[in-house]
Design a protein around this motif. Structure first.
Motif, PDB file in Angstrom:
ATOM      1  N   MET A 176      -4.808  10.475  -3.361  1.00  0.00           N
ATOM      2  CA  MET A 176      -5.514   9.716  -4.250  1.00  0.00           C
ATOM      3  C   MET A 176      -5.978   8.619  -3.746  1.00  0.00           C
ATOM      4  O   MET A 176      -6.326   8.295  -2.797  1.00  0.00           O
ATOM      5  N   ASN A 177      -7.239   8.307  -4.482  1.00  0.00           N
ATOM      6  CA  ASN A 177      -8.381   7.493  -4.241  1.00  0.00           C
ATOM      7  C   ASN A 177      -7.971   5.931  -4.195  1.00  0.00           C
ATOM      8  O   ASN A 177      -8.167   5.143  -5.329  1.00  0.00           O
ATOM      9  N   ASN A 178      -7.105   5.490  -3.379  1.00  0.00           N
ATOM     10  CA  ASN A 178      -6.641   4.234  -3.352  1.00  0.00           C
ATOM     11  C   ASN A 178      -7.360   3.128  -2.432  1.00  0.00           C
ATOM     12  O   ASN A 178      -8.338   3.551  -1.820  1.00  0.00           O
ATOM     13  N   ILE A 179      -6.993   1.969  -2.656  1.00  0.00           N
ATOM     14  CA  ILE A 179      -7.657   0.728  -1.963  1.00  0.00           C
ATOM     15  C   ILE A 179      -6.792   0.390  -0.519  1.00  0.00           C
ATOM     16  O   ILE A 179      -5.792  -0.148  -0.909  1.00  0.00           O
ATOM     17  N   HIS A 180      -7.464   0.450   0.524  1.00  0.00           N
ATOM     18  CA  HIS A 180      -6.463   0.131   1.775  1.00  0.00           C
ATOM     19  C   HIS A 180      -7.243  -1.143   2.396  1.00  0.00           C
ATOM     20  O   HIS A 180      -8.553  -0.860   2.824  1.00  0.00           O
ATOM     21  N   PHE A 181      -6.881  -2.239   2.215  1.00  0.00           N
ATOM     22  CA  PHE A 181      -7.549  -3.353   2.890  1.00  0.00           C
ATOM     23  C   PHE A 181      -6.871  -3.820   4.286  1.00  0.00           C
ATOM     24  O   PHE A 181      -5.671  -3.459   4.394  1.00  0.00           O
ATOM     25  N   ASP A 182      -7.739  -4.355   4.812  1.00  0.00           N
ATOM     26  CA  ASP A 182      -7.222  -4.697   6.442  1.00  0.00           C
ATOM     27  C   ASP A 182      -6.093  -5.765   6.270  1.00  0.00           C
ATOM     28  O   ASP A 182      -6.365  -7.030   5.494  1.00  0.00           O
ATOM     29  N   GLY A 183      -5.052  -5.431   6.790  1.00  0.00           N
ATOM     30  CA  GLY A 183      -3.754  -6.200   6.826  1.00  0.00           C
ATOM     31  C   GLY A 183      -3.683  -7.308   7.902  1.00  0.00           C
ATOM     32  O   GLY A 183      -4.303  -7.878   8.160  1.00  0.00           O
ATOM     33  N   LEU A 184      -2.415  -6.986   8.349  1.00  0.00           N
ATOM     34  CA  LEU A 184      -2.105  -8.116   9.446  1.00  0.00           C
ATOM     35  C   LEU A 184      -1.870  -7.417  10.990  1.00  0.00           C
ATOM     36  O   LEU A 184      -1.298  -6.410  11.062  1.00  0.00           O
TER      37      LEU A 184
END
Ligand SMILES: Cc1ncc(COP(=O)(O)O)c(C=O)c1O
Length: 448
Positions: free
Chosen positions: A170-178
């Motif tokens: 699926m086309n999900n949103i992966h954002f910079d975490g920790l």
């Protein structure tokens, strides 16, 4: 043909290169007791990783065994659609007061990944039935892990597991975490002000309106190498979700059931999710079962006349298995009666001090981060610059092999070796595990 020969001939083991078995064959376990496993030759191993983080109160616990045996003579399984049974009902009643506020409807699934799949579908359908059909995507943090079925993998960000399958996802949103050990803002755990939260803010600003839910591993990103992050980060995520109408899915599959010192890790942040996934420790690590637990508001968005077709049409054959429910009931009973969380908190101080004394000053130990009884030892080539080892050297794997020789199950995550023992571990076992771990590290990386 020996057992091992037959194993190698027929069994395709999970999460390993099978050719490695030519030099490091699988260990055929005969039985277990408490924190110990015994192979078919009688050799003893301390199960310091709780058999993939699921064994909660020791192997072959007499009371859990008795509960399952008792249930076995009454009812082994029954269809859970249109039917119910006492162990499942009682399990919900017992769990209810232990849950973060607001969670009260239980959907039964049968492993961690399927509870995540269930949560994703529930969130998607909730948004659809609440007037937000445009919310079709999910958000997750970099280096997150939520299981390995396609939906769960789609909200995971670890290339190790996902890379090959990206076209299926699926086309999900992966954002910079920790990454608190290698904080890009140069902060320490003491001086942290969650500067990296800007990654979440940017993602919500750009995609918040098209997102159904954010899924997060609370406080501890397990498969990323037992990365521990501050509760404040989680509190801010909750606020962002509220501001943007995004649901918060709390994946407690690994962190729940006391692993981080609280019954559920999200308690560290003092907030509640909209959906909570739990598995592993739920049955004490005995039987595959998971729960996806949600709020009245979400439940009500599905509750209507048949003709509206709003039902949650999601099922697993083994949903609500009575044997697993009885195991889970026994676990809750023991945890309460024996004050397991309080005792584990005392042990966690002892264990960390021992590990720190044994390995904290080693030149290749970057840090020993810890929460609850979990201790993760990050091995690095250079301590000052925090430069990692070349992964091709497989340092963690070599230490794992050595530790197995010494009788300690220390299966690593890359070059992070970790302890995540049953909460019932005693001091002599902790001492012995620390000794064996130190000896394995020294054998591979030298004494200093
Ligand atoms: C946070 C988290 N979610 C989901 C899963 C998947 O659970 P399972 O292996 O039971 O499918 C895991 C497994 O380690 C996990 O750590």
């Amino acid at each position: 043909m020996s057992l091992l020969e037959a194993d190698l001939k027929y069994i395709w083991h999970p999460a390993q290169q099978m050719k490695d078995a030519e030099v490091f064959p699988p260990v055929v376990i005969d039985h277990g007791k408490g924190c110990y496993l015994y192979d078919i030759d009688g050799k003893e191993y301390i199960d310091i990783i709780s058999s993939w983080w699921c064994n909660l109160l020791g192997h072959c616990n007499d009371e859990i065994n008795a509960a399952i045996k008792d249930q076995l003579d009454k009812l082994e399984h029954v269809i859970f659609a249109n039917f119910s049974h006492r162990p499942a009902i009682e399990l919900c009643q017992e769990l209810l007061p232990l849950l973060p506020e607001g969670l009260k409807h239980f959907n039964f699934t049968d492993n961690g990944s399927s509870s995540v799949e269930c949560a994703l579908k529930m969130a998607f359908q909730y948004q659809y039935q609440s007037g937000h059909p445009e919310r079709q995507r999910f958000m997750c943090l970099s280096e997150s892990y939520h299981g390995e079925t396609i939906g769960a993998l789609s909200v995971g960000s670890m290339d190790l597991y996902a890379r090959i399958y990206k076209p299926m996802m699926m086309n999900n949103i992966h954002f910079d975490g920790l990454d608190c050990y290698r904080c890009p803002y140069g902060r320490t755990r003491e001086t942290c002000d969650c500067e990296c939260f800007v990654g979440a803010e940017k993602a919500f600003a750009a995609y918040g309106k098209e997102t159904a839910a954010l899924i997060v591993e609370p406080i501890l990103q397990g498969a990323a190498g037992m990365r521990i992050y501050p509760p404040e980060y989680l509190r801010r995520l909750r606020r962002l979700c509220d501001d943007y109408g995004v649901l918060l899915i709390d994946d407690e599959v690994a962190a729940g059931f006391g692993r981080t010192g609280k019954m559920f890790a999200i308690e560290h942040a003092g907030v509640s999710p909209d959906i909570l996934c739990t598995s592993k420790g739920l049955t004490g690590g005995y039987l595959p079962m998971s729960l996806t637990i949600t709020t009245e508001a979400i439940y009500q968005a599905f509750y209507d006349d048949f003709k509206t077709h709003k039902a949650f049409v999601h099922s697993h054959t083994y949903a609500g298995n009575p044997l697993a429910c009885r195991a889970a009931l026994a676990v809750l009973h023991i945890m309460k009666r024996d004050d397991i969380l309080k005792k584990a908190a005392e042990k966690s101080i002892y264990l960390h001090e021992k590990l720190d004394a044994a390995l904290g000053s080693h030149s290749h130990v970057g840090e020993i981060r810890h929460i609850g009884l979990i201790n993760a030892i990050e091995l690095v080539e250079d301590k000052k610059s925090k430069r990692a080892f070349d992964p091709e050297k497989r340092i963690g794997w070599h230490i794992f092999r050595k530790a197995m020789d010494l009788g300690l199950v220390l299966r690593p995550i890359g070059d992070v070796i970790y302890f995540n023992p049953p909460l019932t571990i005693d001091e002599p076992t902790m001492d012995e595990a620390v000794r064996r771990c130190r000896d394995a590290v020294h054998a591979v990386l030298g004494n200093d």
